[in-house]
Each structure stands twice: as C-alpha cells, then as structure tokens.
Write a protein that holds these residues in place. Structure first.
Motif, PDB file in Angstrom:
ATOM      1  N   GLY A 366       0.802  -1.217   0.000  1.00 51.46           N
ATOM      2  CA  GLY A 366       0.000   0.000   0.000  1.00 51.46           C
ATOM      3  C   GLY A 366       0.830   1.260   0.000  1.00 51.46           C
ATOM      4  N   ARG A 367       2.124   1.148  -0.219  1.00 52.00           N
ATOM      5  CA  ARG A 367       2.991   2.330  -0.267  1.00 52.00           C
ATOM      6  C   ARG A 367       4.081   2.140  -1.317  1.00 52.00           C
ATOM      7  NH1 ARG A 367       7.889   1.421   2.059  1.00 52.00           N
ATOM      8  NH2 ARG A 367       8.085  -0.470   3.350  1.00 52.00           N
ATOM      9  N   PHE A 368       4.551   3.250  -1.858  1.00 45.79           N
ATOM     10  CA  PHE A 368       5.642   3.195  -2.826  1.00 45.79           C
ATOM     11  C   PHE A 368       6.930   2.839  -2.092  1.00 45.79           C
ATOM     12  CE2 PHE A 368       8.818   5.086  -5.700  1.00 45.79           C
ATOM     13  CZ  PHE A 368       8.400   4.512  -6.892  1.00 45.79           C
ATOM     14  N   PRO A 369       7.790   2.001  -2.675  1.00 50.91           N
ATOM     15  CA  PRO A 369       8.984   1.518  -1.955  1.00 50.91           C
ATOM     16  C   PRO A 369       9.955   2.613  -1.528  1.00 50.91           C
ATOM     17  CG  PRO A 369       8.568   0.202  -3.915  1.00 50.91           C
ATOM     18  CD  PRO A 369       7.632   1.362  -3.977  1.00 50.91           C
ATOM     19  N   TYR A 370      10.086   3.673  -2.339  1.00 55.77           N
ATOM     20  CA  TYR A 370      11.036   4.742  -2.041  1.00 55.77           C
ATOM     21  C   TYR A 370      10.300   5.962  -1.485  1.00 55.77           C
ATOM     22  CZ  TYR A 370      14.382   2.115  -4.891  1.00 55.77           C
ATOM     23  OH  TYR A 370      15.205   1.152  -5.395  1.00 55.77           O
ATOM     24  N   LYS A 371      11.031   6.795  -0.740  1.00 54.84           N
ATOM     25  CA  LYS A 371      10.481   8.066  -0.298  1.00 54.84           C
ATOM     26  C   LYS A 371      10.231   8.929  -1.526  1.00 54.84           C
ATOM     27  CE  LYS A 371      12.782   8.000   4.198  1.00 54.84           C
ATOM     28  NZ  LYS A 371      13.749   8.695   5.104  1.00 54.84           N
ATOM     29  N   HIS A 372       8.995   9.379  -1.672  1.00 48.01           N
ATOM     30  CA  HIS A 372       8.590  10.031  -2.919  1.00 48.01           C
ATOM     31  C   HIS A 372       8.021  11.410  -2.615  1.00 48.01           C
ATOM     32  CE1 HIS A 372       5.985   9.876  -6.831  1.00 48.01           C
ATOM     33  NE2 HIS A 372       6.958  10.761  -6.882  1.00 48.01           N
ATOM     34  N   ASN A 373       8.762  12.452  -2.968  1.00 48.94           N
ATOM     35  CA  ASN A 373       8.290  13.824  -2.853  1.00 48.94           C
ATOM     36  C   ASN A 373       7.941  14.314  -4.255  1.00 48.94           C
ATOM     37  OD1 ASN A 373       7.828  16.559  -2.536  1.00 48.94           O
ATOM     38  ND2 ASN A 373       9.628  16.923  -1.241  1.00 48.94           N
ATOM     39  N   PRO A 374       6.626  14.428  -4.563  1.00 49.23           N
ATOM     40  CA  PRO A 374       6.228  14.815  -5.917  1.00 49.23           C
ATOM     41  C   PRO A 374       6.835  16.144  -6.368  1.00 49.23           C
ATOM     42  CG  PRO A 374       4.337  14.081  -4.643  1.00 49.23           C
ATOM     43  CD  PRO A 374       5.467  14.224  -3.691  1.00 49.23           C
ATOM     44  N   GLU A 375       7.175  17.013  -5.406  1.00 49.67           N
ATOM     45  CA  GLU A 375       7.737  18.309  -5.765  1.00 49.67           C
ATOM     46  C   GLU A 375       9.210  18.216  -6.124  1.00 49.67           C
ATOM     47  OE1 GLU A 375       6.955  20.944  -2.566  1.00 49.67           O
ATOM     48  OE2 GLU A 375       4.762  20.824  -2.754  1.00 49.67           O
ATOM     49  N   LYS A 376       9.831  17.096  -5.803  1.00 48.73           N
ATOM     50  CA  LYS A 376      11.251  16.928  -6.116  1.00 48.73           C
ATOM     51  C   LYS A 376      11.467  15.581  -6.801  1.00 48.73           C
ATOM     52  CE  LYS A 376      12.812  19.726  -2.194  1.00 48.73           C
ATOM     53  NZ  LYS A 376      13.653  19.751  -0.954  1.00 48.73           N
ATOM     54  N   PRO A 377      10.966  15.437  -8.041  1.00 46.42           N
ATOM     55  CA  PRO A 377      11.082  14.142  -8.726  1.00 46.42           C
ATOM     56  C   PRO A 377      12.523  13.709  -8.974  1.00 46.42           C
ATOM     57  CG  PRO A 377      10.337  15.877 -10.228  1.00 46.42           C
ATOM     58  CD  PRO A 377      10.283  16.449  -8.862  1.00 46.42           C
TER      59      PRO A 377
END
Length: 457
Positions: A366-377
């Motif tokens: 239920g979560r993406f494997p990596y830390k994902h900040n959409p503002e810093k792709p």
C-alpha cells in the motif's frame, strides 16, 4: 511428455480463421471434426491437414494421426517456450467436400463445454479476422488452463453458437467526438483524462483516454499508425482496443471498459489475491514480449480489474511518437522506471521486470517503496539509482513472494529474474490455478467498502 493446452487455428478459405483452445491429451479426432463442423456448418469434412516443418501438407484421418500431429508440433518448440506458455497456434486446414454460399459470415463464437457425464474437454473457438492475424510464430498465452465457471448455463448441454460481445476485432466507426457521450471521469493526471463513455451508434460502453497534444498532421498520422499495433493484441489479459482518432489536437484512445478500475486504488492487496493477479499480469507481459512489444509503463494504475475477476494490462507505450509527445509533462511514470532507463541507457525486458517488482511491492504494502516527494522528482530518481533497494518484510509476506520481488528489483539488469525464471517461480506456480473467483469476490467486496466510505465521508 505432458502436453499443455494450446491453440489450434482452423484456417478456412474465407476471410476469417477460428481459434480453438485444446488440451491435446483430452480430445479425439471425432471431436475435432465436430468443432470444424460448427465452424463450417454447410460442408462435409472427414479429414484435415497440417503443415510439417518442411511445409508439406500432412492429412489427419484418425486419433493416431492426430496424436502424431501433436507430437510433431511440440517437437518444434523449445523446453523454455513450453514452460512459460509461449506456444504458437497450430494451423489446420479442413478438407472440404461441399462449399457453402456463406460460412459463418457473422463471425460467431463457439463455446463447447463438457457435460458432467462426458470426458470432452473445455474448448473455446473464437473468430479471428484475417487482417488482424499475427505471424505464424506468434505464441498464445497459456500459463493457466481454461477454467469453466461453475454457473455456466451450457455446462451440461450440447455445443452452442453464441454471438460474441464486442471485442478488439469489432469495427467501430469512431471518427469524431460526437459519436461519444461522456458519462463519468474515471481518472487522470499529467498524461490525460480517462472517461467512461457511451459509443452512441452501437450502445457500447467503453473507456476513453483523451490526451491534449500540440502536434502536426504528420505526427498525428505516425501516432495513429503506431497505435494500430494494439489491434494485434488479442488476448484475455490485454485490454481490448477499439479505435484511436485525433480531433482538434486531442487524441482519443478508445478501449474496453473494466468496471473495477485500476489496481492503484485497491492497495494493499492480500497476498493470495495479488498472487493470482500477478499470474495474469505476467501472462500479459509474456504475450506482449512475444510480439516484440515492450509495455514501457508498468505501474498499478495501468493494470485494470473487473468484477468478474479478470486482470488486464492497459495504456502501454506502444507509440514512441506518443510517448515523446507527452514526455515533457508525464513525470509520474518515471518513479517506476528501472535504473538503466533513468540513466538514459539502452533497456529491454529486464527494465520491465524492475517495474513489475516495484508494482508488486506497492500493491502488497500500500505504499511506494522509495520516499517520494512529488515536488522533487529528481530526488526520487537519484534515490532509485544510488540507494539500497527496499525489501519486503519477511514477517508480513511469504518467503516466496519476498524472494520474487527482491529478484525483480535488482540494480543490475543481468541480476534480475528472466521471463522464464518468473514463469516457473514458486510464488507464481503456487497461484497459477486459474481461480479468478478469488479475485472477483475480493474486488466486489472492496468496491462496496470504497463506496460506503465515500458515502460516509
């Protein structure tokens, strides 16, 4: 050798063929003639032919000769092809005594089901328009045997001719937007909006993806030409394609509607359900790769499900022109790209395996494997390249599933599982039982839960 199910293609003299899924050790020559008689009802057929490896026609008139045909067919296949279900159709040519005026001109489908007291196998014959046929070497997807629904009304009856529902071989005259009545927004993002729409001339409900593209006429023609490759994908695990057209710099891609939607809204998915979904996802990838097509955009939102338990791949980047045209704004999919793609290196099927691993990880947890900040792709892409690959928890998932995902998500392409490895992996084999009822029941319950949550929120 235990011979797996595969497709016999009954080639007629008209502009259509018929595909027949068979279990070779469970059918007789007489039953084969019965099916041919359904395909060519006004003819007298007492034998059929096939071509050997020297392209010589061999006549079949008995069970023994048919067994020899099957043996010759399987001897042309490699062991790897058989293990991962990459089986090309075996083409047979009925020897027709009487030629009718019309032969199945409406493109009917024949479903022949065994009675409870008969040993006849499950058989499915479907119409394949000649213009959409694939090359002779095209495989069919046979990771799991055909299953008969327990509530099938024909299970105790004789062979029945049924008019098929519209599939990707159906001709829709979709030339402009007025043909479509948009009913509901299904989703969307930087790549475009997806709608549930009604094709008013035929009354067919379909999914329509609309993407705004500022491209010239020549590029439009190139995109449409490349999208025609979707017509080649006639598989139960690939979304049915109807038509694509441009209207005022907007491209409309019209496909089969799946009432369960995309898998991204369902995560986390229990392992017994996800395992059976994974079998179908891999079948879809096997089928596409056999046609030399890379999906190039494997992620949860591009895997659809319906309330019957079917799982299908959609939205694959078959059009390089289309992919380039939306690349400037289509950032989201980069999160699922393999390290070699992020680096701008050459890539192939191993990159698809990476994306599959990321997708299974996300659907399971239920979560993406990596830390994902959409503002810093760019930070995310850097993490995928440089950080240690995340691992599933041994406490929450079976050892086989942890092993499968870990070996898909290897930094080096050569260290990842191959298509053959995945097809025979214990996790996939354990869930390769054709039991889509498990998927159907779970999806129906989750949709009801989601609906109730929306009403109370």
């Amino acid at each position: 050798m235990n011979q797996p199910p595969f497709t016999i293609r009954i080639r007629t003299e008209q502009e259509q063929d018929m595909d027949w899924m068979v279990q070779p050790n469970a059918i007789t020559f007489h039953q084969a003639l019965e099916v041919i008689a359904q395909v060519l009802p006004q003819t007298s057929v007492t034998a059929f032919e096939y071509e050997d490896e020297d392209n010589e026609r061999i006549t079949v008139r008995s069970d023994e000769e048919m067994a020899a045909m099957f043996q010759a067919y399987f001897e042309t296949l490699s062991e790897d092809d058989i293990q991962c279900g990459l089986l090309p159709p075996l083409i047979i040519y009925p020897r027709v005594g009487k030629t009718p005026q019309n032969r199945n001109k409406f493109g009917l489908k024949i479903d022949t089901h065994p009675s409870s007291k008969s040993s006849k196998p499950v058989q499915t014959v479907k119409h394949i328009p000649r213009q959409n046929q694939k090359p002779k070497t095209e495989p069919t997807e046979n990771l799991a045997p055909t299953q008969v629904p327990v509530n099938d009304p024909n299970i105790a009856g004789a062979p029945t001719i049924l008019i098929p529902q519209p599939q990707n071989q159906t001709e829709f005259h979709l030339q402009n937007e007025p043909d479509l009545k948009f009913l509901q927004v299904l989703g969307g993002g930087s790549g475009g909006q997806v709608y549930r729409a009604l094709h008013q001339p035929t009354g067919t409900v379909m999914a329509v993806k609309m993407v705004k593209l500022e491209v010239d006429q020549k590029t439009q023609e190139q995109i449409l030409s490349e999208l025609d490759i979707l017509n080649k994908c006639q598989s139960s695990v690939i979304i049915g394609f109807y038509k694509a057209f441009f209207n005022e710099n907007r491209i409309y891609i019209c496909t089969e509607f799946m009432d369960g939607g995309a898998l991204d809204k369902y995560a986390p998915i229990p392992e017994p359900v996800l395992g059976r979904m994974a079998v179908n996802i891999i079948k879809g990838l096997c089928y596409m790769w056999s046609l030399k097509i890379l999906h190039r955009d494997i992620k949860p939102s591009n895997i659809l499900v319906n309330t019957q338990g079917q799982v299908k791949l959609c939205d694959f980047g078959v059009s390089t022109q289309l992919e380039r045209s939306i690349a400037k704004t289509y950032i989201g999919s980069n999160a699922y790209m393999a390290p070699e793609r992020i680096k701008g290196e050459d890539y192939g099927t191993p990159a698809e395996i990476w994306s599959l691993g990321i997708t299974l990880f996300e659907l399971a947890t239920g979560r993406f494997p990596y830390k994902h900040n959409p503002e810093k792709p760019m930070g995310l892409l850097s993490s995928i390249i440089s950080e240690e690959t995340p691992q599933l928890s041994d406490d929450l998932f079976s050892p086989d599933f942890v092993n499968l995902v870990a070996h898909c998500m290897q930094q080096k392409p050569e260290d990842r599982l191959t298509l053959e490895d995945i097809s025979i992996h214990p996790f996939i084999q354990r869930h390769n039982d054709g039991n889509i009822a498990v998927i159907a029941s779970w999806v129906q319950n989750r949709l009801e839960e989601l609906s109730q949550n929306r009403m109370t929120s």
